[in-house]
Write an enzyme that holds these catalytic residues in place. Sequence first.
Site, PDB file in Angstrom:
ATOM      1  N   GLU A  94       0.835  -1.195   0.000  1.00 36.52           N
ATOM      2  CA  GLU A  94       0.000   0.000   0.000  1.00 36.52           C
ATOM      3  C   GLU A  94       0.875   1.252   0.000  1.00 36.52           C
ATOM      4  O   GLU A  94       1.971   1.258   0.567  1.00 36.52           O
ATOM      5  CB  GLU A  94      -0.926   0.013   1.223  1.00 36.52           C
ATOM      6  CG  GLU A  94      -2.004  -1.049   1.162  1.00 36.52           C
ATOM      7  CD  GLU A  94      -2.942  -1.007   2.362  1.00 36.52           C
ATOM      8  OE1 GLU A  94      -4.151  -1.214   2.152  1.00 36.52           O
ATOM      9  OE2 GLU A  94      -2.473  -0.756   3.492  1.00 36.52           O
ATOM     10  N   CYS A 107       3.906   8.710   1.069  1.00 34.26           N
ATOM     11  CA  CYS A 107       4.365   7.731   2.055  1.00 34.26           C
ATOM     12  C   CYS A 107       4.553   6.396   1.342  1.00 34.26           C
ATOM     13  O   CYS A 107       3.574   5.767   0.919  1.00 34.26           O
ATOM     14  CB  CYS A 107       3.348   7.618   3.180  1.00 34.26           C
ATOM     15  SG  CYS A 107       3.801   6.449   4.472  1.00 34.26           S
ATOM     16  N   CYS A 114       6.036  -6.728   7.178  1.00 32.17           N
ATOM     17  CA  CYS A 114       7.162  -6.328   8.025  1.00 32.17           C
ATOM     18  C   CYS A 114       7.515  -7.470   8.966  1.00 32.17           C
ATOM     19  O   CYS A 114       6.627  -8.144   9.498  1.00 32.17           O
ATOM     20  CB  CYS A 114       6.814  -5.078   8.823  1.00 32.17           C
ATOM     21  SG  CYS A 114       8.212  -4.437   9.789  1.00 32.17           S
ATOM     22  N   CYS A 121       1.265  -2.104  15.457  1.00 30.79           N
ATOM     23  CA  CYS A 121       1.274  -1.796  14.021  1.00 30.79           C
ATOM     24  C   CYS A 121       0.584  -2.876  13.197  1.00 30.79           C
ATOM     25  O   CYS A 121       0.913  -4.066  13.305  1.00 30.79           O
ATOM     26  CB  CYS A 121       2.727  -1.620  13.560  1.00 30.79           C
ATOM     27  SG  CYS A 121       2.878  -1.195  11.814  1.00 30.79           S
ATOM     28  N   GLY A 162       6.854  -1.790   6.239  1.00 30.49           N
ATOM     29  CA  GLY A 162       8.209  -2.323   6.339  1.00 30.49           C
ATOM     30  C   GLY A 162       9.203  -1.415   7.035  1.00 30.49           C
ATOM     31  O   GLY A 162       8.937  -0.236   7.292  1.00 30.49           O
ATOM     32  N   GLU A 163      10.355  -1.992   7.349  1.00 30.27           N
ATOM     33  CA  GLU A 163      11.477  -1.268   7.951  1.00 30.27           C
ATOM     34  C   GLU A 163      12.484  -0.959   6.845  1.00 30.27           C
ATOM     35  O   GLU A 163      13.171  -1.857   6.340  1.00 30.27           O
ATOM     36  CB  GLU A 163      12.124  -2.129   9.045  1.00 30.27           C
ATOM     37  CG  GLU A 163      13.499  -1.680   9.504  1.00 30.27           C
ATOM     38  CD  GLU A 163      13.569  -0.248  10.004  1.00 30.27           C
ATOM     39  OE1 GLU A 163      14.357   0.534   9.425  1.00 30.27           O
ATOM     40  OE2 GLU A 163      12.838   0.095  10.945  1.00 30.27           O
ATOM     41  N   SER A 194      12.439   6.559   7.825  1.00 30.60           N
ATOM     42  CA  SER A 194      12.017   6.253   9.185  1.00 30.60           C
ATOM     43  C   SER A 194      12.505   4.865   9.585  1.00 30.60           C
ATOM     44  O   SER A 194      12.469   3.932   8.784  1.00 30.60           O
ATOM     45  CB  SER A 194      10.488   6.307   9.282  1.00 30.60           C
ATOM     46  OG  SER A 194      10.051   5.973  10.588  1.00 30.60           O
ATOM     47  N   LEU A 217      10.131   5.858  18.128  1.00 30.45           N
ATOM     48  CA  LEU A 217      10.587   5.577  19.493  1.00 30.45           C
ATOM     49  C   LEU A 217       9.491   4.912  20.332  1.00 30.45           C
ATOM     50  O   LEU A 217       9.651   3.799  20.807  1.00 30.45           O
ATOM     51  CB  LEU A 217      11.052   6.875  20.142  1.00 30.45           C
ATOM     52  CG  LEU A 217      11.890   6.725  21.402  1.00 30.45           C
ATOM     53  CD1 LEU A 217      13.232   6.090  21.079  1.00 30.45           C
ATOM     54  CD2 LEU A 217      12.105   8.082  22.070  1.00 30.45           C
ATOM     55  N   CYS A 338      -0.981   6.366  10.057  1.00 30.28           N
ATOM     56  CA  CYS A 338       0.247   5.751  10.539  1.00 30.28           C
ATOM     57  C   CYS A 338      -0.053   4.452  11.277  1.00 30.28           C
ATOM     58  O   CYS A 338      -0.879   4.408  12.181  1.00 30.28           O
ATOM     59  CB  CYS A 338       0.963   6.730  11.466  1.00 30.28           C
ATOM     60  SG  CYS A 338       2.512   6.122  12.124  1.00 30.28           S
TER      61      CYS A 338
END
Length: 345
Positions: A94, A107, A114, A121, A162-163, A194, A217, A338
């Site tokens: 997405e 974004c 992930c 999340c 994802g990271e 991010s 964080l 988010c």
Amino acid sequence: MKTEKKNLIGLSRQSLERYFIENGEKKYRAVQLMSWLYQKQATSFSQMTNFSKKSIEFLEQNACLDEPKIIKKQKSSDGTIKILLELADQNLIETVFIPENNRGTLCVSSQSGCILDCSFCATGFSGFARNLTAAEIIGQYRLMSELIQPAVISNVVFMGMGEPLLNYKAVLETLAVLLDDNGYNHSKRRVTVSTVGVVPAMDRLRSDIDVSLAVSLHAADDKLREKLVPLNKKYPLNDLIQACHRFVKNETDRKKHIVIEYAMIKNVNDDMMQAKKLVKLLSSLQVKVNLIPYNPFSGCDYQTSDENVIRKFADYLHNKGIRVMIRRTRGLDINASCGQLARKF
């Protein structure tokens, strides 16, 4: 055995120059190709009129311009647009566009799903399929920029699925295209990566390319953060904060800072004890804190902090000299906010 065609979308200028030189062409072809792909949005080699017939024939036989396919699109009541994309292997991702006055933020996703399994999340709940290629990441930009015309993309954030720092090579190629004069020519301060805190890759990013950094964080002590972000067991807060210091060390641009993302989760991380710990943790670091009202999703019991609690938390940070803002929720009615992206509509 038939050789697989090389996808040229998403390759940096350096990678394209190497490709053309290895195949007997001049390296200036890289700049020409990038201009066609990113400034003129070409979809085929035959459109590239400053390439010789011989060059076009070679490219058509040995290369391709493949990108994801739009399966569905949704538009929020606040103007936010979300698209569901299908990859060549039927995996899904997405992508979200958030319009503002005179600007717009894209974004992008860097993985399908992930692997990090953060407890708040939706992407982690959807499981992990694979890393995206540079073509699949830049393809999100190409497709969305066509869809939103005449609106334009002014900012790009790697805050989708994802990271990003666990897909380092493809993300780095993509960043190079976003910043290149012959690519999308974005300012380095308008492109943000991010991370939840992949410390070694944060150090590599600082050395390899100049972009903005955001750190997810969400807690100010290791015990709580390990519940929310399991990667904290590998890279605890002390290591993460030291990496943040290294990222901005010797930075001559006074505008350079790290964005701290902090999802406000009711009765989990929103009390004044966490606020005090957060001030202590960030006191020596040049940061801007984004407080994000938590965005619920099906299957997770977390709830959004009350508005007055978020305001009290923000006021405390502000009064202690921390730059802070409360992020306005966008796209909530289409699950585009988010932490809500989950490879399905």
